[in-house]
Design a protein around this motif. Structure first.
Motif, short mmCIF file in Angstrom:
data_model
loop_
_atom_site.label_atom_id
_atom_site.label_comp_id
_atom_site.label_asym_id
_atom_site.label_seq_id
_atom_site.Cartn_x
_atom_site.Cartn_y
_atom_site.Cartn_z
N GLY A 403 18.57 17.17 -8.28
CA GLY A 403 19.08 18.45 -8.45
C GLY A 403 19.90 18.72 -9.84
N GLY A 404 19.75 19.56 -10.36
CA GLY A 404 20.44 19.84 -11.48
C GLY A 404 19.80 19.26 -12.91
N GLU A 405 18.86 18.69 -12.84
CA GLU A 405 18.37 17.79 -13.97
C GLU A 405 17.48 18.81 -14.85
OE1 GLU A 405 17.49 17.10 -10.97
OE2 GLU A 405 17.59 15.07 -10.55
N LYS A 406 17.72 18.54 -16.19
CA LYS A 406 16.95 19.40 -17.38
C LYS A 406 16.18 18.53 -18.31
CE LYS A 406 20.22 23.12 -17.23
NZ LYS A 406 21.17 24.09 -17.96
N LYS A 419 13.43 22.62 -11.98
CA LYS A 419 13.01 23.79 -10.92
C LYS A 419 12.24 24.90 -11.51
CE LYS A 419 14.44 27.42 -7.66
NZ LYS A 419 15.62 27.82 -6.83
N MET A 420 12.53 25.09 -12.88
CA MET A 420 11.78 26.03 -13.69
C MET A 420 10.42 25.73 -13.97
SD MET A 420 12.95 28.53 -16.77
CE MET A 420 14.37 29.49 -15.81
N LEU A 421 10.65 24.44 -14.51
CA LEU A 421 9.25 23.75 -15.07
C LEU A 421 8.28 23.41 -14.05
CD1 LEU A 421 11.19 21.16 -17.58
CD2 LEU A 421 9.85 23.19 -18.00
N PHE A 422 8.79 23.10 -12.75
CA PHE A 422 8.04 22.82 -11.69
C PHE A 422 7.26 24.15 -11.19
CE2 PHE A 422 10.57 19.14 -10.09
CZ PHE A 422 9.79 18.25 -10.50
N GLN A 423 8.27 25.33 -11.37
CA GLN A 423 7.14 26.62 -11.22
C GLN A 423 6.27 27.10 -12.35
OE1 GLN A 423 10.84 29.08 -10.90
NE2 GLN A 423 11.45 28.61 -8.52
N GLU A 424 6.68 26.69 -13.15
CA GLU A 424 5.58 27.01 -14.43
C GLU A 424 4.42 26.14 -14.40
OE1 GLU A 424 7.65 26.51 -17.93
OE2 GLU A 424 9.03 28.31 -17.84
N ALA A 425 4.83 24.97 -13.75
CA ALA A 425 3.53 24.02 -13.76
C ALA A 425 2.69 24.19 -12.34
CB ALA A 425 3.81 22.57 -13.65
N GLY A 426 3.03 25.23 -11.67
CA GLY A 426 2.49 25.56 -10.33
C GLY A 426 2.54 24.47 -9.16
N TRP A 439 14.13 7.31 -16.19
CA TRP A 439 15.28 7.32 -16.97
C TRP A 439 15.67 6.10 -17.98
CZ3 TRP A 439 19.15 11.43 -16.26
CH2 TRP A 439 18.94 12.52 -15.32
N ARG A 440 15.97 6.25 -18.89
CA ARG A 440 16.25 5.32 -20.07
C ARG A 440 17.90 5.35 -20.03
NH1 ARG A 440 17.12 4.41 -25.72
NH2 ARG A 440 16.30 2.51 -26.45
N GLY A 441 18.41 4.55 -19.61
CA GLY A 441 20.05 4.59 -19.68
C GLY A 441 20.30 5.94 -18.77
N LYS A 442 21.02 6.79 -19.48
CA LYS A 442 21.65 8.02 -18.89
C LYS A 442 20.66 9.07 -19.44
CE LYS A 442 26.63 6.92 -18.32
NZ LYS A 442 27.81 7.47 -18.77
N THR A 443 19.71 8.96 -19.86
CA THR A 443 18.59 9.98 -20.36
C THR A 443 17.44 9.98 -19.79
OG1 THR A 443 19.36 9.38 -22.96
CG2 THR A 443 17.35 10.63 -22.61
N LEU A 444 17.17 11.35 -19.39
CA LEU A 444 15.86 11.37 -18.56
C LEU A 444 14.63 11.72 -19.62
CD1 LEU A 444 14.34 12.04 -16.05
CD2 LEU A 444 15.04 14.76 -16.24
N ILE A 445 13.66 10.66 -19.64
CA ILE A 445 12.63 10.76 -20.60
C ILE A 445 11.26 11.36 -20.04
CG2 ILE A 445 13.89 9.00 -21.93
CD1 ILE A 445 11.76 7.02 -20.97
N TYR A 446 11.11 11.27 -18.93
CA TYR A 446 9.85 11.61 -18.25
C TYR A 446 10.00 12.18 -16.77
CZ TYR A 446 5.12 11.73 -16.43
OH TYR A 446 4.09 11.85 -15.90
N VAL A 447 9.25 13.22 -16.46
CA VAL A 447 9.26 13.80 -15.11
C VAL A 447 7.54 14.06 -14.77
CG1 VAL A 447 9.61 15.70 -13.74
CG2 VAL A 447 11.30 15.08 -15.58
N GLY A 448 7.15 13.19 -13.81
CA GLY A 448 5.95 13.35 -13.11
C GLY A 448 5.52 14.70 -12.95
N GLY A 449 4.33 14.86 -13.39
CA GLY A 449 3.36 16.25 -13.10
C GLY A 449 4.15 17.15 -14.21
#
Length: 478
Positions: A403-406, A419-426, A439-449
């Motif tokens: 929760g809260g990830e961007k 949440k917004m990106l999931f909605q846009e992707a359907g 994640w790479r360290g503290k950086t989010l680098i990829y989200v499935g889908g």
């Protein structure tokens, strides 16, 4: 076994029953030479190869004898299959008897031993399922056109009463069809038009031997209780009722077939994506009496176990009353019925095996399996992506969304909440928990889908670039 009397009326009765049994078996062979929906079951006048379910009892002994008398005429290869359950102290004797009868009649014989598990659908149902599974296996091995079983009119009426007591609908009350084609297997019941007493008379006339299974006298089993306690009382109240009752079963079967045809048409109108989804608006537009039939048909098509009518009606009520965008209506055996937006769907319920973080070092692998997410990460060479040196410099960690990830997935657009990106992707809400975050360290680098963080792809260290993609394993509804 008693012998028949010598009289003119007796001789006429003998000729009558003999002719009828022969005609029933000849008619069965002719039916098997016809086609279902344009697909030939057997070609031309070729004799029909059959497997006969042979317990050694009266009914199956009459059937095997009658079929053997037409061997080389209406029938080609005949294989008698005896299923040895090992439940009676006489089981081995019965198997020997059946083998001897098969030799006498000049037909093939197969003995199969099975173990009936306890519990589950009930002892009788378990044993029946095992028998049919064995028969289907042996039919395939023998290249048979059909399986013949010896069910007769008394069996039909017993089945009707059992289904009636269980509160079955028309399909259940229709009892056993004379011909059933399912999953590439054809089952025929040539003796459904005969009462047991008629088959016993035929056996006496022809000198057919049979065995008696002592378990058939045990009234702790529902069918036996009906056979020995209920049917005789009905016969006393109304002699000869069996023939009239059989006509009622036939009429119910005709009505059930009509209702199935209506349900098929309704299903075609309300479904989409090759029947995987139901459109709620079209579904609810159906008359109330037809919704449950369509729902039952759809659930059967997508692999859900049959549900009692009360459960179907409860699901329909929830569909009508819920205002939620996404809601699970029922969960069973790893599948869930879900309302999502304007559609109904059945999805595989995936419970996370572990919430623990996965830490890994990437060493250039093209794929990394993620069984906890029912899929894999795929690393593909690309013009735009992460540098190889960047990915290898630090361990990568895989987590679920908390929760809260961007993340920023477009160069000229701001970063957005998942949440917004999931909605846009359907991507439906119920699927989001099963998508991995890299994640790479503290950086989010990829989200499935969803995609990759573009700001981490700007610097170029001269090493090849790779695109990351999460691919789910093929599933029932993929």
């Amino acid at each position: 076994m008693p012998k028949s009397k010598n009289s003119s009326s007796e001789k006429k009765a003998v000729r009558g029953i003999t002719t009828r049994v022969r005609a029933a078996l000849e008619n069965t062979a002719r039916q098997l030479q016809l086609s279902a929906d344009g697909l030939p079951i057997a070609s031309g006048e070729k004799p029909i190869n059959v497997v006969v379910a042979f317990s050694g009892g009266l009914d199956s002994s009459v059937l095997l004898y009658a079929a053997s008398q037409l061997k080389g005429k209406s029938y080609g290869e005949i294989t008698a299959v005896h299923v040895h359950h090992g439940l009676s102290k006489h089981a081995n004797e019965w198997a020997e008897f059946c083998a001897e009868r098969a030799r006498k009649y000049g037909v093939n014989f197969v003995l199969r031993k099975v173990t009936v598990p306890s519990g589950g659908a009930g002892f009788e149902a378990e044993a029946r399922q095992l028998r049919y599974a064995v028969l289907e296996e042996e039919a395939k091995k023998a290249g048979a056109d059909a399986i013949l079983t010896a069910h007769h009119l008394d069996d039909q009426l017993e089945t009707f009463l059992i289904q009636w007591m269980r509160g079955a609908g028309p399909a259940g009350l229709a009892a056993m069809p004379p011909l059933l084609r399912k999953d590439g297997c054809t089952i025929m019941r040539p003796l459904l038009g005969f009462q047991r007493a008629e088959l016993e008379r035929f056996a006496e006339i022809r000198g057919i031997k049979w065995i008696e299974d002592e378990s058939n006298e045990d009234t702790k089993y529902l069918r036996n209780a009906i056979r020995h306690n209920i049917i005789p009382e009905l016969e006393k109240i109304r002699p000869g009722f069996k023939a009239a009752a059989a006509r009622s079963v036939e009429l119910i079967a005709e009505a059930a077939e009509t209702l199935r045809d209506v349900a098929e048409d309704d299903f075609k109108q309300a479904s989409e994506n090759e029947g995987k989804y139901l459109r709620i608006e079209d579904f609810l537009a159906l008359p109330a009496g037809r919704r449950a039939r369509v729902l039952r048909l759809w659930l059967d098509r997508v692999g859900f176990k049959p549900l009692p009518r009360v459960r179907l009606l409860e699901i329909i009520r929830q569909i009508k009353e819920t205002t939620k965008q996404s809601v699970c209506l029922l969960f069973s055996d790893g599948l869930e019925i879900r309302k999502y937006g304007s559609r109904l769907m059945v999805t595989e319920h995936e419970k996370p095996e572990s919430e623990a973080e996965i830490v890994l070092e990437w060493n250039g692998e093209s794929e990394i399996d993620l069984p906890q997410y029912n899929g894999k990460l795929v690393f593909t060479p690309a013009e735009e992506g992460f540098n190889e040196g960047y990915l290898k410099a630090q361990p990568l960690s895989i987590r679920r969304r908390s929760g809260g990830e961007k993340i920023k997935i477009h160069k000229f657009r701001p970063r957005k909440a998942l949440k917004m990106l999931f909605q846009e992707a359907g991507i439906p809400e119920f699927e989001r928990k099963n998508l991995p975050l890299v994640w790479r360290g503290k950086t989010l680098i990829y989200v499935g889908g969803v995609g990759s963080e573009v700001r981490e792809q700007v610097d170029d260290d001269g090493t090849p670039r790779y695109r990351i993609e999460f691919i789910k394993n093929p599933g029932l509804f993929s």
